[in-house]
Design an enzyme around this catalytic site. Structure first.
Site, PDB file in Angstrom:
ATOM      1  N   CYS A 125      34.409  34.822  36.915  1.00  0.00           N
ATOM      2  CA  CYS A 125      33.594  34.079  37.882  1.00  0.00           C
ATOM      3  C   CYS A 125      32.111  34.354  37.666  1.00  0.00           C
ATOM      4  O   CYS A 125      31.299  34.132  38.554  1.00  0.00           O
ATOM      5  CB  CYS A 125      34.020  34.409  39.312  1.00  0.00           C
ATOM      6  SG  CYS A 125      33.848  36.145  39.738  1.00  0.00           S
TER       7      CYS A 125
ATOM      8  N   PHE B  83      43.289  42.938  40.169  1.00  0.00           N
ATOM      9  CA  PHE B  83      42.186  42.528  41.048  1.00  0.00           C
ATOM     10  C   PHE B  83      42.777  41.594  42.110  1.00  0.00           C
ATOM     11  O   PHE B  83      42.358  40.459  42.286  1.00  0.00           O
ATOM     12  CB  PHE B  83      41.070  41.823  40.273  1.00  0.00           C
ATOM     13  CG  PHE B  83      40.534  42.606  39.103  1.00  0.00           C
ATOM     14  CD1 PHE B  83      39.571  43.588  39.273  1.00  0.00           C
ATOM     15  CD2 PHE B  83      41.017  42.366  37.818  1.00  0.00           C
ATOM     16  CE1 PHE B  83      39.078  44.306  38.196  1.00  0.00           C
ATOM     17  CE2 PHE B  83      40.535  43.084  36.731  1.00  0.00           C
ATOM     18  CZ  PHE B  83      39.559  44.054  36.910  1.00  0.00           C
TER      19      PHE B  83
END
Ligand code: SAH
Length: 406
Positions: free
Chosen positions: A349, A235
């Site tokens: 997150c 990512f």
């Protein structure tokens, strides 16, 4: 004592026993806590909030369309919401950033972190001499031109653009909005510095506002483990973790991202910092889940350090279980791909996944991977993303640096 008759006509009246969070300065009021809404106030306008007995508590802005019907701006009855108010709030937010030792020498940072800087709904990032604004609520949307010009005046920046293309705007009944809000239009790409490294930020096509400044201090922490290691940056977005790792002495980095645009910019970022993408790095365009599974099965790729920095998997309470399965799976795969003694830097997150829960998920992944793992560090968002202590929802980014015990 406040006169009840004077107050309740134009005020949001709370249900009995639902005033405690407001008194403790939590900035949100959900519909379930509200006994009645004022008839004469339109969505996006300012409202007074009183308790069931009519006592004045706070002032904020209203949006009936949102689950969060009121967001609070002040708990001081004498404080009017006028231009001077916004100027004070913005000044306070900017003052913090001027004094943050962690962000020194960094020309990409968050200047206003919404509720956590006591300006609910407003996010502002600074990239060199330009500002990128996100208006997350109806009231902020109405004030955005004023806010942008105040910000230019207070920062001396050249221009402010809007990237209000977030999904949350729908919950406020707002469409996406982008474009220049004040000052000069910025170039499409801006060079920023982070710890002496150079990154290009794409203000038009970049994700969110263009760069993930919340990982700034964590990139520094992860770099400290990178010397002489072969690194997988999963990512990767535009490769910020990879560039930090190479400067710290990593032998090679592999970036994986589903966005080809992001990988292309990652190559630019490698070159700009003196790393030849053909020699030091590889970019893999694809789905991290599929790529890692493939490598585990083929048994031909091994790494000494893996960074997992996925997007927010848990978008709502309904998707938490699914998100946890996703986090567990990528962590399991990463642990399988690490050599003994290898380091995993893993993040979430999702605000709805607490740090405790995230650690449990990584534990589950270690069990399934058959690896014993030691936690070395617990990480959080960078301090330009402060968390107001009254607003625990502001804490969203958490990470672990862990070691696979040889
Ligand atoms: N670590 C980056 C930020 C990562 S943001 C930094 O420091 O800048 C999350 C990234 O994951 C985005 O770039 C997005 O394109 C990518 N992404 C989302 N889902 C993905 C998937 N399933 N496979 C690969 N990449 C994915």
């Amino acid at each position: 004592m406040t006169n009840r008759q004077n107050r309740t006509g134009d005020a949001v009246i709370l249900k009995s026993g639902r005033d405690k969070p407001v008194r403790q300065r939590h900035p949100w009021i959900f519909s379930g806590a509200i006994a009645s809404l004022p008839a004469g106030v339109e969505d996006g306008e300012m409202v007074e909030v009183v308790d069931a007995a009519g006592t004045w508590l706070a002032r904020g802005y209203l949006n009936r369309r949102s689950q969060i019907q009121v967001r609070l701006l002040t708990w001081d009855e004498k404080e009017a919401i006028d231009e001077a108010f916004w100027r004070r709030r913005l000044t306070t937010a900017l003052d913090l950033r001027r004094t943050l030792p962690e962000m020194e020498g960094c020309t990409a940072l968050r200047l206003v972190n919404a509720e956590n800087d006591y300006v609910p709904g407003l996010t502002v990032d600074r990239y060199d001499d330009y500002l990128v604004v996100q208006a997350g609520t109806l009231a902020i949307d109405r004030h955005k031109t004023l806010l942008a010009s105040l910000l230019l005046e207070l920062t001396g920046c050249r221009g402010a653009v809007e990237r209000s293309d977030m999904a949350v705007r729908k919950l406020e009944g707002l469409a996406s909005a982008t474009g220049v809000l004040a000052g000069a239009p910025p170039p499409e790409r801006i060079d920023v510095r982070e710890d002496g490294l150079l990154f290009q930020v794409d203000l038009v096509r970049g994700q969110k506002t263009g760069f993930y400044t919340d990982q700034h201090t964590n990139r520094r922490r992860v770099a400290a483990y990178s010397y002489d290691r072969r690194v997988l940056n999963a990512f990767s977005y535009t490769g910020a973790f990879a560039v930090h790792a190479l400067r710290a002495g990593a032998t090679h980095v592999t970036n994986i991202d589903s966005s080809v645009d992001a990988l292309t910019l990652a190559e630019t970022n490698l070159r700009r910092n003196g790393f030849d993408p053909d020699r030091h790095a590889e970019g893999v365009a694809g789905d991290v889940f599929a790529v890692l599974r493939d490598w585990v099965e083929q048994d031909d790729q091994r790494f000494d350090l893996i960074v997992l920095d996925p997007p927010k998997f848990a978008q709502s309470h309904a998707s938490v279980d699914r998100a946890l399965r996703g986090y567990k799976e990528i962590n399991r795969l990463a642990l399988r791909l690490l050599r003994p003694g290898g380091i995993l830097a893993t993040f979430s997150c999702s605000g709805l996944v607490s740090a405790d829960l995230f650690q449990k998920v990584v534990f589950g992944a270690a069990v399934d991977a058959g690896r014993s793992v030691q936690i070395l560090e617990w990480l959080r968002q960078s301090p330009d993303h402060p968390v107001a202590i009254t607003f625990p929802e502001g804490e969203y980014l958490k990470g672990l640096i862990a070691r696979v015990t040889p």
